[in-house]
Design an enzyme around this catalytic site. Structure first.
Site, mmCIF file in Angstrom:
data_model
loop_
_atom_site.group_PDB
_atom_site.id
_atom_site.type_symbol
_atom_site.label_atom_id
_atom_site.label_comp_id
_atom_site.label_asym_id
_atom_site.label_seq_id
_atom_site.Cartn_x
_atom_site.Cartn_y
_atom_site.Cartn_z
ATOM 1 N N LYS A 219 0.834 -1.203 0.000
ATOM 2 C CA LYS A 219 0.000 0.000 0.000
ATOM 3 C C LYS A 219 0.871 1.256 0.000
ATOM 4 O O LYS A 219 2.020 1.255 0.420
ATOM 5 C CB LYS A 219 -1.010 -0.043 1.146
ATOM 6 C CG LYS A 219 -2.096 -1.078 0.817
ATOM 7 C CD LYS A 219 -3.347 -0.987 1.622
ATOM 8 C CE LYS A 219 -4.361 -1.984 1.030
ATOM 9 N NZ LYS A 219 -5.485 -2.239 1.917
ATOM 10 N N ARG B 51 -3.197 -10.293 4.717
ATOM 11 C CA ARG B 51 -3.440 -10.435 3.269
ATOM 12 C C ARG B 51 -2.245 -9.827 2.540
ATOM 13 O O ARG B 51 -1.968 -8.642 2.702
ATOM 14 C CB ARG B 51 -4.737 -9.698 2.937
ATOM 15 C CG ARG B 51 -5.118 -9.674 1.462
ATOM 16 C CD ARG B 51 -6.373 -8.811 1.277
ATOM 17 N NE ARG B 51 -6.809 -8.771 -0.102
ATOM 18 C CZ ARG B 51 -6.314 -7.942 -1.028
ATOM 19 N NH1 ARG B 51 -5.373 -7.079 -0.713
ATOM 20 N NH2 ARG B 51 -6.787 -7.976 -2.265
HETATM 21 N N1 PMM Z 1 -7.352 -3.973 0.227
HETATM 22 C C1 PMM Z 1 -7.439 -4.166 -1.094
HETATM 23 C C2 PMM Z 1 -8.268 -5.169 -1.628
HETATM 24 N N2 PMM Z 1 -8.975 -5.978 -0.814
HETATM 25 N N3 PMM Z 1 -9.598 -6.622 1.366
HETATM 26 C C3 PMM Z 1 -9.551 -6.427 2.683
HETATM 27 N N4 PMM Z 1 -10.261 -7.219 3.503
HETATM 28 N N5 PMM Z 1 -8.784 -5.443 3.233
HETATM 29 C C4 PMM Z 1 -8.059 -4.592 2.475
HETATM 30 O O1 PMM Z 1 -7.413 -3.679 3.044
HETATM 31 C C5 PMM Z 1 -8.089 -4.759 1.061
HETATM 32 C C6 PMM Z 1 -8.885 -5.811 0.538
HETATM 33 C C7 PMM Z 1 -6.662 -3.285 -2.028
HETATM 34 O O2 PMM Z 1 -5.379 -3.768 -2.228
HETATM 35 P P1 PMM Z 1 -4.844 -4.432 -3.604
HETATM 36 O O3 PMM Z 1 -5.501 -3.699 -4.750
HETATM 37 O O4 PMM Z 1 -3.388 -4.206 -3.560
HETATM 38 O O5 PMM Z 1 -5.200 -5.876 -3.582
#
Ligand code: PMM
Length: 293
Positions: A227, A266
């Site tokens: 991020k 994650r």
């Molecule tokens: N952030 C992203 C996508 N999905 N899901 C949860 N539960 N929490 C998050 O902070 C979250 C998510 C965005 O990140 P990416 O585009 O790098 O996957």
């Protein structure tokens, strides 16, 4: 002296419970996600990447067909379904524990029918009025994230009197809404939503105060990987470097989060984080003080 990690997080029914923080590997089947957009857009590539993450030790694989990067436009529901369903089906058939990252009830239903075992909703039920009742009917675990609006306008909403208190007081009624809709309380996982309507300073404040989120009484999922706030910390305010340059910092945050007792982290890159959560679990099992010597 290292501070002692908190004891192992609670288990969520139906999901792996290895006695340590879980690791969720990310497969974004999108053309425009910030860190891996376009890389896994073809189902074959996405499935191969998901299998690689499992091989590397991911406990869960999170499949998303909608980018949530700031300013992103939403795909039509048919396009989201077209992106994710073949990938969910094939990874589930291969034995992976699949999470579907969606704000749409219709996608959640189709993905669970295709084998997904967890619904990860970054809107916490606010993006689709049918989501909470649908998840209750599906009887699967549900990640409920703190959210203040879609990506095209969320950064204008990054204003808080006290970000930790405000996020907790906005998560609480969402948790109550999920329970009122019939989702079993054991199945709800909370997420403070790093980067969603939050500045870098907000993210750091939340990370330093995860106990306030844990005080809501549910397992916590944390997604810091790649991020923008990490790029800012590392001197790249415009975030122009290769996203993989953030993987060491992402692993560091995941390790600290595991030590703070989160249920799952994650991440985009899995191997170092799988090792790290095992180190945390080992340290948590060690007696401290005079009993140890
Ligand atoms: N952030 C992203 C996508 N999905 N899901 C949860 N539960 N929490 C998050 O902070 C979250 C998510 C965005 O990140 P990416 O585009 O790098 O996957």
């Amino acid at each position: 002296m290292l501070s002692r990690p908190t004891p192992e997080p609670a288990a969520v029914p139906g999901l792996p419970a290895p006695g340590r923080c879980l690791v969720m590997g990310v497969v974004n089947v999108t053309p425009d996600s910030f860190s891996d957009g376009g890389q896994w857009l073809e189902p074959e590539q996405a499935v191969a990447h998901g299998l690689e993450l499992v091989e590397q030790g991911a406990d869960l694989v999170d499949i998303g067909g909608e980018s949530t990067r700031p300013g992103a436009q939403r795909p039509p529901v048919e396009e989201e379904l077209r992106r994710v369903l073949p990938v969910v089906r094939r990874l589930s058939d291969a034995g992976a524990v699949v999470s579907i990252d969606t704000m749409r009830a219709e996608v959640a239903v189709a993905a669970v029918e295709a084998g997904a075992q967890l619904v990860n909703d970054v809107s916490g039920g606010l993006g689709d009025p049918a989501m909470l009742a649908t998840v209750a009917d599906l009887e699967v675990p549900y990640v409920l994230m703190h959210w203040r609006g879609h990506s095209d306008r969320m950064q204008q909403r990054a204003e808080y009197a006290d970000v930790v208190a405000d996020v907790v007081s906005e998560l609480r009624p969402r948790l109550q809404a999920a329970l009122a809709a019939g989702i079993d309380s054991d199945r709800v996982i909370l997420d403070p939503g790093l980067g969603f309507a939050k500045t870098a300073e907000h993210n750091w404040a939340l990370l330093a105060n995860l106990d306030a989120v844990h005080a809501l009484g549910r397992p916590v999922l944390l997604a810091a990987s790649r991020k923008r706030f990490l790029a800012r910390l590392l001197g790249d305010a415009d975030n122009t470097r290769d996203p993989s340059s953030l993987d060491a910092a992402s692993a560091a945050v995941s390790t600290l989060a595991a030590a703070a007792g989160v249920w799952c982290v994650r991440v985009h890159v899995v191997p170092a984080v799988v090792d790290a959560v095992r180190v945390v679990a080992r340290l948590a099992a060690e007696p401290v003080g005079s009993a140890a010597r």
